[in-house]
Design an enzyme around this catalytic site. Structure first.
Site, PDB file in Angstrom:
ATOM      1  N   SER A 119       0.774  -1.347  -0.064  1.00 42.81           N
ATOM      2  CA  SER A 119      -0.121  -0.014   0.157  1.00 42.81           C
ATOM      3  C   SER A 119       0.875   1.150  -0.035  1.00 42.81           C
ATOM      4  O   SER A 119       0.493   2.368  -0.442  1.00 42.81           O
ATOM      5  CB  SER A 119      -0.947  -0.087   1.141  1.00 42.81           C
ATOM      6  OG  SER A 119      -0.337   0.021   2.240  1.00 42.81           O
ATOM      7  N   HIS A 142      -2.630  -3.243  -6.209  1.00 41.65           N
ATOM      8  CA  HIS A 142      -2.964  -2.915  -4.720  1.00 41.65           C
ATOM      9  C   HIS A 142      -4.571  -2.958  -4.608  1.00 41.65           C
ATOM     10  O   HIS A 142      -5.502  -2.485  -5.303  1.00 41.65           O
ATOM     11  CB  HIS A 142      -2.524  -1.388  -4.754  1.00 41.65           C
ATOM     12  CG  HIS A 142      -2.916  -0.996  -2.958  1.00 41.65           C
ATOM     13  ND1 HIS A 142      -3.407  -0.021  -2.707  1.00 41.65           N
ATOM     14  CD2 HIS A 142      -3.047  -1.748  -1.776  1.00 41.65           C
ATOM     15  CE1 HIS A 142      -3.538   0.219  -1.608  1.00 41.65           C
ATOM     16  NE2 HIS A 142      -3.204  -0.815  -0.682  1.00 41.65           N
ATOM     17  N   GLU A 154      -5.937  -1.230  -7.780  1.00 39.74           N
ATOM     18  CA  GLU A 154      -5.081  -0.077  -8.383  1.00 39.74           C
ATOM     19  C   GLU A 154      -3.751  -0.643  -9.207  1.00 39.74           C
ATOM     20  O   GLU A 154      -3.279  -1.769  -8.461  1.00 39.74           O
ATOM     21  CB  GLU A 154      -4.410   0.652  -7.112  1.00 39.74           C
ATOM     22  CG  GLU A 154      -5.366   1.684  -6.606  1.00 39.74           C
ATOM     23  CD  GLU A 154      -4.726   2.613  -5.519  1.00 39.74           C
ATOM     24  OE1 GLU A 154      -5.253   3.750  -5.331  1.00 39.74           O
ATOM     25  OE2 GLU A 154      -4.033   2.064  -4.627  1.00 39.74           O
ATOM     26  N   ASN A 192      -4.771   5.777  -1.106  1.00 41.33           N
ATOM     27  CA  ASN A 192      -4.041   6.351   0.099  1.00 41.33           C
ATOM     28  C   ASN A 192      -3.637   7.507   0.172  1.00 41.33           C
ATOM     29  O   ASN A 192      -3.589   8.510   1.249  1.00 41.33           O
ATOM     30  CB  ASN A 192      -3.059   5.270   0.533  1.00 41.33           C
ATOM     31  CG  ASN A 192      -3.666   4.075   1.275  1.00 41.33           C
ATOM     32  OD1 ASN A 192      -4.767   4.085   1.863  1.00 41.33           O
ATOM     33  ND2 ASN A 192      -2.708   3.009   1.242  1.00 41.33           N
TER      34      ASN A 192
HETATM   35  N1  CAA Z   1     -16.391 -12.207   2.859  1.00 36.03           N
HETATM   36  C1  CAA Z   1     -17.480 -12.464   2.548  1.00 36.03           C
HETATM   37  N2  CAA Z   1     -18.543 -11.455   2.826  1.00 36.03           N
HETATM   38  C2  CAA Z   1     -18.407 -10.638   3.814  1.00 36.03           C
HETATM   39  C3  CAA Z   1     -17.136 -10.287   4.095  1.00 36.03           C
HETATM   40  C4  CAA Z   1     -15.922 -11.154   3.666  1.00 36.03           C
HETATM   41  N3  CAA Z   1     -14.557 -11.000   4.121  1.00 36.03           N
HETATM   42  N4  CAA Z   1     -17.198  -9.117   4.970  1.00 36.03           N
HETATM   43  C5  CAA Z   1     -18.283  -8.913   4.939  1.00 36.03           C
HETATM   44  N5  CAA Z   1     -19.182  -9.391   4.398  1.00 36.03           N
HETATM   45  C6  CAA Z   1     -20.469  -9.484   3.930  1.00 36.03           C
HETATM   46  C7  CAA Z   1     -21.238  -9.663   5.191  1.00 36.03           C
HETATM   47  O1  CAA Z   1     -21.773 -11.074   5.462  1.00 36.03           O
HETATM   48  C8  CAA Z   1     -22.553  -8.999   4.996  1.00 36.03           C
HETATM   49  O2  CAA Z   1     -23.416  -9.723   4.195  1.00 36.03           O
HETATM   50  P1  CAA Z   1     -25.173  -9.387   4.200  1.00 36.03           P
HETATM   51  O3  CAA Z   1     -25.436  -8.039   3.541  1.00 36.03           O
HETATM   52  O4  CAA Z   1     -25.675 -10.643   3.326  1.00 36.03           O
HETATM   53  O5  CAA Z   1     -25.423  -9.571   5.663  1.00 36.03           O
HETATM   54  C9  CAA Z   1     -22.266  -7.733   3.897  1.00 36.03           C
HETATM   55  O6  CAA Z   1     -20.698  -8.295   3.462  1.00 36.03           O
HETATM   56  C10 CAA Z   1     -22.037  -6.446   4.789  1.00 36.03           C
HETATM   57  O7  CAA Z   1     -21.257  -6.627   5.651  1.00 36.03           O
HETATM   58  P2  CAA Z   1     -21.632  -6.158   7.305  1.00 36.03           P
HETATM   59  O8  CAA Z   1     -23.231  -6.165   7.594  1.00 36.03           O
HETATM   60  O9  CAA Z   1     -20.727  -6.866   8.392  1.00 36.03           O
HETATM   61  O10 CAA Z   1     -21.091  -4.508   7.320  1.00 36.03           O
HETATM   62  P3  CAA Z   1     -21.097  -3.398   6.384  1.00 36.03           P
HETATM   63  O11 CAA Z   1     -22.621  -3.317   5.514  1.00 36.03           O
HETATM   64  O12 CAA Z   1     -20.463  -2.400   7.021  1.00 36.03           O
HETATM   65  O13 CAA Z   1     -20.104  -3.843   4.898  1.00 36.03           O
HETATM   66  C11 CAA Z   1     -17.838  -3.617   4.438  1.00 36.03           C
HETATM   67  C12 CAA Z   1     -18.726  -4.220   5.618  1.00 36.03           C
HETATM   68  C13 CAA Z   1     -18.066  -4.178   2.967  1.00 36.03           C
HETATM   69  C14 CAA Z   1     -16.554  -3.778   4.954  1.00 36.03           C
HETATM   70  C15 CAA Z   1     -18.308  -1.926   4.416  1.00 36.03           C
HETATM   71  O14 CAA Z   1     -18.387  -1.552   5.636  1.00 36.03           O
HETATM   72  C16 CAA Z   1     -17.425  -1.314   3.779  1.00 36.03           C
HETATM   73  O15 CAA Z   1     -17.090  -1.057   2.620  1.00 36.03           O
HETATM   74  N6  CAA Z   1     -16.378  -0.543   4.540  1.00 36.03           N
HETATM   75  C17 CAA Z   1     -15.230   0.342   3.814  1.00 36.03           C
HETATM   76  C18 CAA Z   1     -14.075  -0.767   3.843  1.00 36.03           C
HETATM   77  C19 CAA Z   1     -12.932   0.218   3.237  1.00 36.03           C
HETATM   78  O16 CAA Z   1     -13.088   1.354   2.959  1.00 36.03           O
HETATM   79  N7  CAA Z   1     -11.932  -0.627   2.834  1.00 36.03           N
HETATM   80  C20 CAA Z   1     -10.803   0.194   2.199  1.00 36.03           C
HETATM   81  C21 CAA Z   1      -9.776   0.036   3.530  1.00 36.03           C
HETATM   82  S1  CAA Z   1      -8.263   0.673   2.847  1.00 36.03           S
HETATM   83  C22 CAA Z   1      -7.276  -0.515   2.368  1.00 36.03           C
HETATM   84  O17 CAA Z   1      -7.685  -1.698   2.380  1.00 36.03           O
HETATM   85  C23 CAA Z   1      -6.114  -0.261   1.517  1.00 36.03           C
HETATM   86  C24 CAA Z   1      -4.927   0.085   2.263  1.00 36.03           C
HETATM   87  O18 CAA Z   1      -3.797   0.352   1.809  1.00 36.03           O
HETATM   88  C25 CAA Z   1      -5.025   0.353   3.722  1.00 36.03           C
END
Ligand code: CAA
Length: 297
Positions: A119, A142, A154, A192
């Site tokens: 990242s 990424h 990315e 990022n």
């Molecule tokens: N595998 C399969 N299914 C998953 C899962 C996984 N790993 N994680 C969550 N789910 C599913 C859940 O089972 C749930 O299913 P239903 O809708 O059928 O109930 C659905 O996804 C939604 O999950 P939650 O109800 O637990 O929570 P949510 O609605 O908040 O969704 C999320 C979770 C998709 C993570 C959402 O909150 C989200 O998009 N968050 C932002 C994440 C983000 O910004 N990520 C980038 C981070 S930065 C990075 O990664 C890069 C870096 O370099 C730092």
């Protein structure tokens, strides 16, 4: 060269997600971890995630078994010799990555594309551990957490990346079901570069008493339609990871907006890494689904 076999280095959160995504897209996948125990832990996470998709009906039980059948694990780098692309998602340590690439350069066939999921570490700095021929076949891929759900990848090119290799990587990203965006090898790439200053600003706003953890989170979640507020997101990404990325970006650009605020540093020193350690901006130890905000000031 057609990409058929994918090698993934590391079976942590990102590596396991990348392996699962590639196997779901129909590729043969081999994952390398340093111990059998880490392989098992990573594969248990994959089973859980696939189980969630199966429960929802996104995949059938038969497809789940087929996806699982396309994945194997190993502790030996040599077993990755015939992979068409290697995606590295190991510890964010330049020397460890360079040494791994140096070894793989000797092991893999000349056509193999090397990709890193880093990242924040420069792709160019990793690339120079390999031979001049391989350097043209070295890119960044990424992904975002959770990899099986997040649609973005990315695709990062260096000054030396071969045009055909780069286009093939973009197509590979699409074949994984992701939307590829093109980015140059500039620390932080696109996401990022914009996300880290935002998360750090949220911490500064908290330090300055602009609002509470819950209010700042709700403001950004409900006012901007973000899926998570900045503190929930920080805990989800890992505050140690966020701190580490910010440090690298600050060292690269020497700009105040990338400087980790004192509160973040102290939280990391105190072991408050977020969800993975049980406590961060929120305490997840009593009820992980309904965490309570920490008293940090
Ligand atoms: N595998 C399969 N299914 C998953 C899962 C996984 N790993 N994680 C969550 N789910 C599913 C859940 O089972 C749930 O299913 P239903 O809708 O059928 O109930 C659905 O996804 C939604 O999950 P939650 O109800 O637990 O929570 P949510 O609605 O908040 O969704 C999320 C979770 C998709 C993570 C959402 O909150 C989200 O998009 N968050 C932002 C994440 C983000 O910004 N990520 C980038 C981070 S930065 C990075 O990664 C890069 C870096 O370099 C730092």
């Amino acid at each position: 060269m057609e990409i058929k076999k994918v090698g993934v280095l590391g079976c942590g959160l990102m590596g396991s997600g990348i392996a699962q995504t590639a196997a779901t897209a129909g590729f043969e996948v081999i994952v390398r971890e340093v111990t059998d125990d880490l392989c098992e832990r990573g594969f248990a996470g994959i089973e859980k995630s696939l189980g969630r998709f199966a429960e929802k009906g996104t995949i059938t039980a038969e497809q789940q078994a087929q996806i699982r059948g396309r994945m194997t694990s190993t502790t030996k780098l040599n077993d990755l010799a015939d992979c068409d692309i290697i995606i590295e998602a190991i510890i964010e340590n330049l020397e460890t990555k360079r040494e791994t690439y140096r070894q793989l350069d000797q092991i893999c066939k000349p056509e193999t594309i090397f990709a890193s999921n880093t990242s924040s570490i420069s792709i160019t700095e990793m690339m120079t551990a390999t031979s001049p021929e391989r350097q043209q076949r070295f890119i960044g891929l990424h992904f975002f957490n959770p990899v099986p759900l997040m649609k973005l990848v990315e695709v990062v090119r260096t000054i030396l990346t071969d045009d055909d290799v780069y286009e093939q990587a973009v197509e590979f990203g699409k074949s994984l079901g992701k939307v590829p965006v093109r980015a140059g090898d500039k620390t932080g790439f696109i996401v990022n570069r914009l996300l880290v200053p935002y998360m750090l600003d949220a911490i500064r706003a908290l330090e300055e008493g602009v609002g509470s953890i819950v209010d700042i989170d709700n403001a950004m979640k409900l006012g901007c339609g973000y899926p998570m507020g900045p503190f929930t997101l920080g805990d989800f990404v890992g505050l140690d990871t966020t701190y580490y990325i910010a440090e690298i970006m600050f060292n690269e650009f020497r700009e105040k907006r990338f400087a980790p605020p004192p509160l973040l540093k102290r939280m990391v020193l105190a072991g408050l890494y977020g969800r993975k350690s049980g406590r961060g901006f929120y305490d997840y130890t009593k009820d992980a689904k309904n965490p309570t905000p920490m008293n940090l000031l």
